[in-house]
Design an enzyme around this catalytic site. Structure first.
Site, PDB file in Angstrom:
ATOM      1  N   ARG A  10      19.266  14.244  19.325  1.00 40.52           N
ATOM      2  CA  ARG A  10      19.849  13.721  20.549  1.00 40.52           C
ATOM      3  C   ARG A  10      21.352  13.993  20.616  1.00 40.52           C
ATOM      4  NH1 ARG A  10      18.842  11.427  25.616  1.00 40.52           N
ATOM      5  NH2 ARG A  10      20.593  10.091  26.132  1.00 40.52           N
TER       6      ARG A  10
ATOM      7  N   GLU B 240       9.817 -19.312   6.212  1.00 39.12           N
ATOM      8  CA  GLU B 240      10.256 -20.652   5.833  1.00 39.12           C
ATOM      9  C   GLU B 240       9.318 -21.255   4.784  1.00 39.12           C
ATOM     10  OE1 GLU B 240       9.654 -19.657   8.933  1.00 39.12           O
ATOM     11  OE2 GLU B 240      11.594 -19.672   9.954  1.00 39.12           O
TER      12      GLU B 240
ATOM     13  N   GLY C   7      17.755   3.885  25.382  1.00 35.68           N
ATOM     14  CA  GLY C   7      16.748   3.485  26.351  1.00 35.68           C
ATOM     15  C   GLY C   7      15.343   3.942  25.981  1.00 35.68           C
TER      16      GLY C   7
ATOM     17  N   ASN D 263      -4.094 -26.436  14.950  1.00 36.27           N
ATOM     18  CA  ASN D 263      -2.985 -27.391  14.927  1.00 36.27           C
ATOM     19  C   ASN D 263      -2.308 -27.561  13.585  1.00 36.27           C
ATOM     20  OD1 ASN D 263      -3.081 -28.143  17.689  1.00 36.27           O
ATOM     21  ND2 ASN D 263      -5.030 -29.116  17.211  1.00 36.27           N
TER      22      ASN D 263
ATOM     23  N   THR E 137      -6.598 -20.551   8.749  1.00 33.40           N
ATOM     24  CA  THR E 137      -5.661 -21.239   9.638  1.00 33.40           C
ATOM     25  C   THR E 137      -6.394 -22.007  10.740  1.00 33.40           C
ATOM     26  OG1 THR E 137      -4.143 -19.428   9.266  1.00 33.40           O
ATOM     27  CG2 THR E 137      -3.644 -20.865  11.119  1.00 33.40           C
TER      28      THR E 137
ATOM     29  N   SER F  75       0.041 -23.453   8.361  1.00 35.58           N
ATOM     30  CA  SER F  75      -0.085 -23.224   6.920  1.00 35.58           C
ATOM     31  C   SER F  75      -0.256 -24.530   6.148  1.00 35.58           C
ATOM     32  CB  SER F  75       1.154 -22.477   6.421  1.00 35.58           C
ATOM     33  OG  SER F  75       2.322 -23.073   6.924  1.00 35.58           O
TER      34      SER F  75
ATOM     35  N   GLU G 221       0.779 -14.328   6.786  1.00 35.46           N
ATOM     36  CA  GLU G 221       0.683 -14.250   5.311  1.00 35.46           C
ATOM     37  C   GLU G 221       1.795 -15.052   4.643  1.00 35.46           C
ATOM     38  OE1 GLU G 221      -1.839 -12.887   3.837  1.00 35.46           O
ATOM     39  OE2 GLU G 221      -2.694 -11.986   5.633  1.00 35.46           O
TER      40      GLU G 221
END
Lengths: 567, 567
Positions: A451, A549, A522, A295, A292, A298, A545
């Protein structure tokens, strides 16, 4: 045939039938997309860009449908293997049926938002996906009572979501690495994250010793893999268990040797294989991948880092980024432009093995005797700590001729070698996602049981049961999808499927860790609580990896469209 | 009437009609839920627990439908105010129409997963939500081309998503605090996050000077609010702008004085108001809220911290957690059990104003002269840094009689005062969410325009345009929903709506910041890039000030069901 097996068979049949209906619709969508994106008989990538939303949704929907199909196969296998004939469905059956309904519902919602754009008519959509039988199946599986009961059932199992169905060999590997995760990794994981430390030797040495770095290297080169066939399952199981310990401090250690080994096996000369693979296999040399650029992300074809011929080798000049483990690594796989003519695109790229000393800190500067320089600076990130990702600057950095991957024959083939390496990175990342989901799910179950709120454990509330049931189903489906694709890859296929499973599992891991954190209230937001780390760690999965998209639009959709029927 | 206004009117009419259809279905759902959860003519909270999934989905769907309705109102107002008669729709019209379709689609998907459980028939669902007109409206709004065009349009506006429609007074406030955010907060925000620093004086003094702490305090007590009417809009606008600068290092500063002021105005004696409000208004004294306990979360009735009567006052013993700003605060609002009989539930609780020195560090120990002790330790969290949330231990901590809120009359009323305080915290948190979304959206747009992939800015790709359009629509809807509820609260109403808007905006902020990070690719995961901080900051929103499950199941659903028609 018992009454029970009749019932199971009928439900499975309904699920198969519903998935067939979904597949028929997806086939229409893809055929339609094909007719719109062809140019001179070929599917055009540029034209797919005109339909990105549709292409993305088709890719994701296809991934979900595949996951559902594999999940049904898996449940069937479990029934065969266990010979279960009890009156109730196996847990695996219930998870598979529920997951199918979830996948169908989600695909249906996606398609019905814009049927015209998908090239399907409302009538077709309704006929296929709103039929009495599809709706009947989905509604019964998605009924609150069904899901809540499933949630109660998984809650009893302390984080288990069904049989793994591993063979003895892989089962042994799982046992070993689960122990390593529990005993060695987990006790160190919090400190590594909070102090942003590099992976300590305690973990590294253990992983080395057990041969992890040689998981994708054939035996004849000193690795653990048979010389005849890839063993993706081994790599997957180990990655999954180490990632259960920590994504950044253990589970990602194998990614880089995995990529480098594949690139070497694909493109290296016999000498290069002999020289590097045995050292990589035993972790004598650690590695990192410098592909990579700052600028270009991929967009491999636009890479600028320059390699200029000099006497006896090449001089590298330029910058790389997100070079994970780049400080500790003794060798970097560097993609560089050996032909300055940018119009050549990826055909001007070659791959080098650049040697360097190993450094522990967040920054380093290495000066070669001949005057070359390499400096690196770790990029602080919100999670995925332990590996340290570097920005790297190459300044007349010398690499000898023999370190050009593939020798003179390898000139201009850097892009292909990169792709060969990265295909392993994708299935490996899916394995990382399932390990992370597994531990997040375990913690969520355990917290939900401990809890008390308004006087009873939150696990006793319906909404928690629904959450846990969904988490369990998606986790089991992610695992079996990953395993199925891993086995497919062992036969030399499954490249597109590896992208599908990476897309699906990584999105799922983001959602699942989010839910696990929410169950903690929380406390989930406190660094003290491991689930807060799982949440930030999971966020990296859909980025690296192959961003979601990129996978959907550049790998999955084009492959699906290419194979679609002609309208 | 021009042709244009005809078109706008028609589209708005379609949207109204579609929302009416959704509302009719939701009314059925609620009426049905009412019939199933009544006990002796009253809606039973315990019975709602039997239908948590349905109740949750009904609450969330109602919130989305409300947001859509307010968004349409808003677009209409913009048209009236601007007198726009151009041929194209206003941006606000387009965002409103698109958001309506998104909301309807999402509600439809939710309901169609399990119509039986919602008590509606498939026939009714289809007739109402799949009618030609509803489907026609949604399909045209959700068409890829429509969304992508909207995405392109918002991209040109550098992060603006339509008019705010503020009056001059609030517009001036916005200008002022936008400047403070840009010039004072943003330059410091990264360092505060990375080093987990307490909010520095540079920010605190600025906020004090501008009177922020007195935003919810009437003028007669030295605040900025008119004595006649609450000014929630002022508080919202200031919070939004400061949160745009940083959630943890600025936007949350007002929350605690907001809660304390409301509690004091509701429950304080005239003397207490006179004593505390003027000091709070000018920030002479900073405050924190100590309500949550380690083992009881939002289960206020189960609180254990004990107040025992002693001469001239009370001795506090016990623990509190998530006491945000508890180190820096000079006074703590402490909810304590003044009647040891646990069966009294919340009727045994009272509220105290506990004074303490102010501390900057991550831990403190304060010893009173009489031997009482208060120690605190900041809880490290993945985000929302700058305020520091403390675990607090009270050990025979003395509070004088005059600091019992409401005086002797206030005994046993602590729960009500807490509720009064927290209602302001919810709308204030919605404002925090929109400020955070605004800045994340601005960064996403700016990055999308600057970043080249495969030779062109990612903003030029369809998928990015779709993402940006959705982000813009949800952001605008969140803002206008918040503003509308704020105005409603000025008239003394809107308590349930404040929970709705908190639920909706906080979930939306999680999603939106996730998308903004994804647009940044790898750089989004780096701490260097502000969007990574927005992502981790946003994760706290659905947890604190009423977790999403608590709001949906304990506030919104019961209120909706109570007001539902009888079946």
């Amino acid at each position: 045939m018992s009454e029970h097996s009749h019932q199971v068979k009928e439900l499975m049949g309904q699920a198969e039938h519903a998935l067939d209906a979904v597949q028929a619709i997806l086939d229409s969508v893809l055929a339609n997309l094909k007719s719109r994106t062809q140019k001179g008989g070929q599917v055009s990538a540029a034209k797919i860009d005109d339909y990105q939303l549709i292409a993305y949704d088709a890719a994701l929907s296809s991934a979900e449908a595949s996951a559902a199909r594999f999940m049904l196969d898996y449940a069937t296998k479990v029934r065969v293997e266990t010979g279960n004939t009890s009156k109730t469905l196996n847990l695996e059956d219930s998870l598979a049926l529920f997951f199918c309904a979830e996948a169908i519902h989600s695909i249906r919602a996606r398609l019905s938002a814009r049927p015209d754009d998908f090239g399907i008519s409302q009538t077709e959509l309704t006929a296929k996906l709103e039929s009495e039988s599809v709706r009947g199946f989905c509604n019964s599986q998605l009924a609150t009572q069904n899901i809540a009961a499933l949630g109660k059932a998984v809650c009893e199992l302390n984080g288990q979501v069904g049989a793994y169905l591993l063979d003895d060999h892989h089962q042994m590997m799982q046992d070993t690495f689960r122990r390593v995760a529990n005993e060695v990794v987990m006790p160190l994981a919090k400190e590594i994250h909070q102090k942003d430390l590099i992976i300590p030797d305690a973990i590294l040495e253990q992983v080395k010793e057990l041969g992890c770095f040689g998981l994708s290297i054939p035996e004849r080169f000193g690795g653990l893999q048979s010389d005849e066939q890839e063993d993706n399952m081994g790599m997957i199981v180990v990655t999954e268990e180490l990632s259960r310990g920590s994504l950044g401090a253990a589970g990602s250690l194998i990614t880089r040797p995995e990529i480098l080994s594949r690139a070497l096996l694909k493109g290296g000369t016999e000498e290069q294989k002999q020289q590097w693979l045995p050292k990589l296999a035993v972790g004598e040399i650690l590695c990192a991948v410098a592909v990579t650029e700052p600028n270009y992300g991929s967009d491999v074809a636009a890479m600028r880092l320059k390699a200029t011929k000099t006497e006896g080798g090449w001089l590298l000049n330029g910058a790389k980024t997100w070079c994970t483990f780049g400080g500790k690594a003794g060798v970097l796989l560097v993609l560089a432009r050996t032909n300055p003519d940018l119009s050549l695109g990826h055909r001007g790229l070659s791959m080098f093995l650049a040697e360097k000393p190993t450094y522990d800190g967040h920054a380093f500067e290495y000066k070669q005797e001949g005057g070359g320089k390499l400096s690196g600076k770790a990029i602080a990130t919100i999670g995925y700590r332990g590996m340290h990702s570097f920005e790297m600057f190459f300044d007349n950095f010398f690499v000898p001729d023999e370190n050009l991957l593939g020798g003179p024959e390898g000139l201009g083939k850097g892009f292909y070698f990169t792709m060969a390496g990265f295909s392993g990175g994708r299935i490996q990342t899916a394995a990382r996602a399932i390990g992370l989901m597994q531990v997040a799910f375990e913690r969520a179950v355990s917290y939900a049981k401990d809890r008390l709120v308004f006087g009873k454990p939150i696990a006793d509330y319906q909404l928690t049961q629904v959450k846990l049931a969904r988490m369990a189903a998606y986790l089991a489906a992610s695992r079996q999808f990953t395993y199925a694709v891993g086995r497919l890859m062992d036969t030399g296929k499954g490249d597109m499927e590896a992208s599908m499973v990476k897309l699906f599992t990584c999105k799922t891991a983001e959602w699942l860790t989010r839910e696990a954190l929410q169950i903690h209230g929380g406390m989930g937001y406190a660094e003290e609580t491991p689930v807060s780390r799982y949440f930030v760690d999971a966020r990296v999965l859909s980025i690296f990896e192959g961003a979601e998209e990129t996978l959907a639009l550049k790998v999955i959709a084009p492959a699906l469209v290419k194979n679609a029927r002609d309208n």
